[in-house]
Write a protein that holds these residues in place. Structure first.
Motif, PDB file in Angstrom:
ATOM      1  N   GLU A 110      -6.184  45.492  53.764  1.00  0.00           N
ATOM      2  CA  GLU A 110      -6.984  45.093  52.608  1.00  0.00           C
ATOM      3  C   GLU A 110      -6.711  46.066  51.478  1.00  0.00           C
ATOM      4  N   SER A 111      -7.163  45.723  50.303  1.00  0.00           N
ATOM      5  CA  SER A 111      -6.891  46.560  49.130  1.00  0.00           C
ATOM      6  C   SER A 111      -7.653  47.878  49.221  1.00  0.00           C
ATOM      7  N   VAL A 112      -7.215  48.835  48.434  1.00  0.00           N
ATOM      8  CA  VAL A 112      -7.888  50.135  48.388  1.00  0.00           C
ATOM      9  C   VAL A 112      -9.339  49.953  47.948  1.00  0.00           C
ATOM     10  N   ASP A 113      -9.577  49.118  46.936  1.00  0.00           N
ATOM     11  CA  ASP A 113     -10.951  48.883  46.472  1.00  0.00           C
ATOM     12  C   ASP A 113     -11.818  48.305  47.589  1.00  0.00           C
ATOM     13  N   ASP A 114     -11.266  47.366  48.357  1.00  0.00           N
ATOM     14  CA  ASP A 114     -12.013  46.791  49.476  1.00  0.00           C
ATOM     15  C   ASP A 114     -12.293  47.836  50.552  1.00  0.00           C
ATOM     16  N   HIS A 115     -11.292  48.695  50.814  1.00  0.00           N
ATOM     17  CA  HIS A 115     -11.506  49.790  51.770  1.00  0.00           C
ATOM     18  C   HIS A 115     -12.662  50.676  51.323  1.00  0.00           C
ATOM     19  N   VAL A 116     -12.614  51.088  50.077  1.00  0.00           N
ATOM     20  CA  VAL A 116     -13.648  51.988  49.552  1.00  0.00           C
ATOM     21  C   VAL A 116     -15.028  51.350  49.683  1.00  0.00           C
ATOM     22  N   ALA A 117     -15.148  50.100  49.295  1.00  0.00           N
ATOM     23  CA  ALA A 117     -16.447  49.407  49.374  1.00  0.00           C
ATOM     24  C   ALA A 117     -16.902  49.284  50.832  1.00  0.00           C
ATOM     25  N   ARG A 118     -15.993  48.892  51.707  1.00  0.00           N
ATOM     26  CA  ARG A 118     -16.363  48.729  53.119  1.00  0.00           C
ATOM     27  C   ARG A 118     -16.711  50.065  53.761  1.00  0.00           C
ATOM     28  N   PHE A 119     -15.914  51.103  53.481  1.00  0.00           N
ATOM     29  CA  PHE A 119     -16.213  52.429  54.025  1.00  0.00           C
ATOM     30  C   PHE A 119     -17.581  52.912  53.555  1.00  0.00           C
ATOM     31  N   ARG A 120     -17.887  52.669  52.275  1.00  0.00           N
ATOM     32  CA  ARG A 120     -19.181  53.076  51.738  1.00  0.00           C
ATOM     33  C   ARG A 120     -20.313  52.358  52.484  1.00  0.00           C
ATOM     34  N   ASP A 121     -20.158  51.044  52.702  1.00  0.00           N
ATOM     35  CA  ASP A 121     -21.179  50.269  53.423  1.00  0.00           C
ATOM     36  C   ASP A 121     -21.305  50.727  54.878  1.00  0.00           C
ATOM     37  N   GLU A 122     -20.172  50.908  55.537  1.00  0.00           N
ATOM     38  CA  GLU A 122     -20.211  51.329  56.942  1.00  0.00           C
ATOM     39  C   GLU A 122     -20.807  52.725  57.080  1.00  0.00           C
ATOM     40  N   ALA A 123     -20.440  53.638  56.191  1.00  0.00           N
ATOM     41  CA  ALA A 123     -20.999  54.994  56.238  1.00  0.00           C
ATOM     42  C   ALA A 123     -22.507  54.953  56.042  1.00  0.00           C
ATOM     43  N   ALA A 124     -22.977  54.102  55.136  1.00  0.00           N
ATOM     44  CA  ALA A 124     -24.422  53.975  54.920  1.00  0.00           C
ATOM     45  C   ALA A 124     -25.113  53.448  56.177  1.00  0.00           C
ATOM     46  N   GLU A 125     -24.508  52.450  56.836  1.00  0.00           N
ATOM     47  CA  GLU A 125     -25.072  51.913  58.086  1.00  0.00           C
ATOM     48  C   GLU A 125     -25.143  52.999  59.158  1.00  0.00           C
ATOM     49  N   ILE A 126     -24.096  53.813  59.270  1.00  0.00           N
ATOM     50  CA  ILE A 126     -24.065  54.891  60.256  1.00  0.00           C
ATOM     51  C   ILE A 126     -25.180  55.893  59.963  1.00  0.00           C
ATOM     52  N   MET A 127     -25.345  56.253  58.703  1.00  0.00           N
ATOM     53  CA  MET A 127     -26.398  57.198  58.334  1.00  0.00           C
ATOM     54  C   MET A 127     -27.788  56.606  58.581  1.00  0.00           C
ATOM     55  N   GLU A 128     -27.939  55.300  58.327  1.00  0.00           N
ATOM     56  CA  GLU A 128     -29.220  54.633  58.578  1.00  0.00           C
ATOM     57  C   GLU A 128     -29.577  54.648  60.062  1.00  0.00           C
ATOM     58  N   MET A 129     -28.570  54.704  60.922  1.00  0.00           N
ATOM     59  CA  MET A 129     -28.818  54.770  62.371  1.00  0.00           C
ATOM     60  C   MET A 129     -29.270  56.158  62.803  1.00  0.00           C
ATOM     61  N   GLY A 130     -29.274  57.122  61.867  1.00  0.00           N
ATOM     62  CA  GLY A 130     -29.760  58.456  62.188  1.00  0.00           C
ATOM     63  C   GLY A 130     -28.700  59.512  62.394  1.00  0.00           C
ATOM     64  N   PHE A 131     -27.435  59.141  62.238  1.00  0.00           N
ATOM     65  CA  PHE A 131     -26.376  60.137  62.375  1.00  0.00           C
ATOM     66  C   PHE A 131     -26.267  60.948  61.094  1.00  0.00           C
ATOM     67  N   ALA A 132     -25.977  62.239  61.239  1.00  0.00           N
ATOM     68  CA  ALA A 132     -25.823  63.105  60.073  1.00  0.00           C
ATOM     69  C   ALA A 132     -24.365  63.170  59.620  1.00  0.00           C
TER      70      ALA A 132
END
Length: 142
Positions: A110-132
């Protein structure tokens, strides 16, 4: 969890199941016949015997994943036989806690922009699960 992350999770889960089934077959058909008739506390000899057999087929991938699982089980058996926790067999505990981290953000086609957006969303989900903290995989998910 969003629909796209749910789809990613299912694809990842299906892939993990296929790998687990393949590793199970390696353990049952290759490793188990070698170790069952031997002293399971003799981890080092068993590990080397199985490793030497399988290293002709490559020194990475599923054969070694299967061996690593058996190695963990052999350490567990040794600890139970000795009546000791694992850290006493391999040395002394240096900490009484460890920090866990979330895992995800695989590379995709996928494009770099799509990677950045997806990584941002996934990182937020991981943090919401309580991981630091979170870890990324750098292999391409085909």
């Amino acid at each position: 969890m969003s629909i796209s992350s749910g789809t990613r999770w299912l694809k990842s889960r299906n892939r993990a199941i296929r790998v687990a089934v393949a590793n199970k077959r390696i353990v049952e058909k290759v490793i188990q016949p070698i170790i069952l008739s031997r002293d399971l506390v003799d981890r080092d000899v068993l590990w080397r015997r199985v490793y030497n057999l399988m290293c002709d087929h490559g020194q990475k991938g599923m054969p070694l994943q299967a061996l690593y699982g058996v190695d963990i089980a052999l350490w567990d058996i040794a600890g139970k036989v000795a009546g000791l926790p694992l850290h006493k067999l391999i040395g002394e505990a240096h900490r009484d806690r460890i920090q866990a981290y979330g895992y995800g953000m695989m590379l995709k086609r996928e494009s770099v922009d799509d990677h950045v957006a997806r990584f941002r969303d996934e990182a937020a989900e991981i943090m919401e699960m309580g991981f630091a903290a979170a870890n990324r995989r750098f292999e391409l998910d085909l």
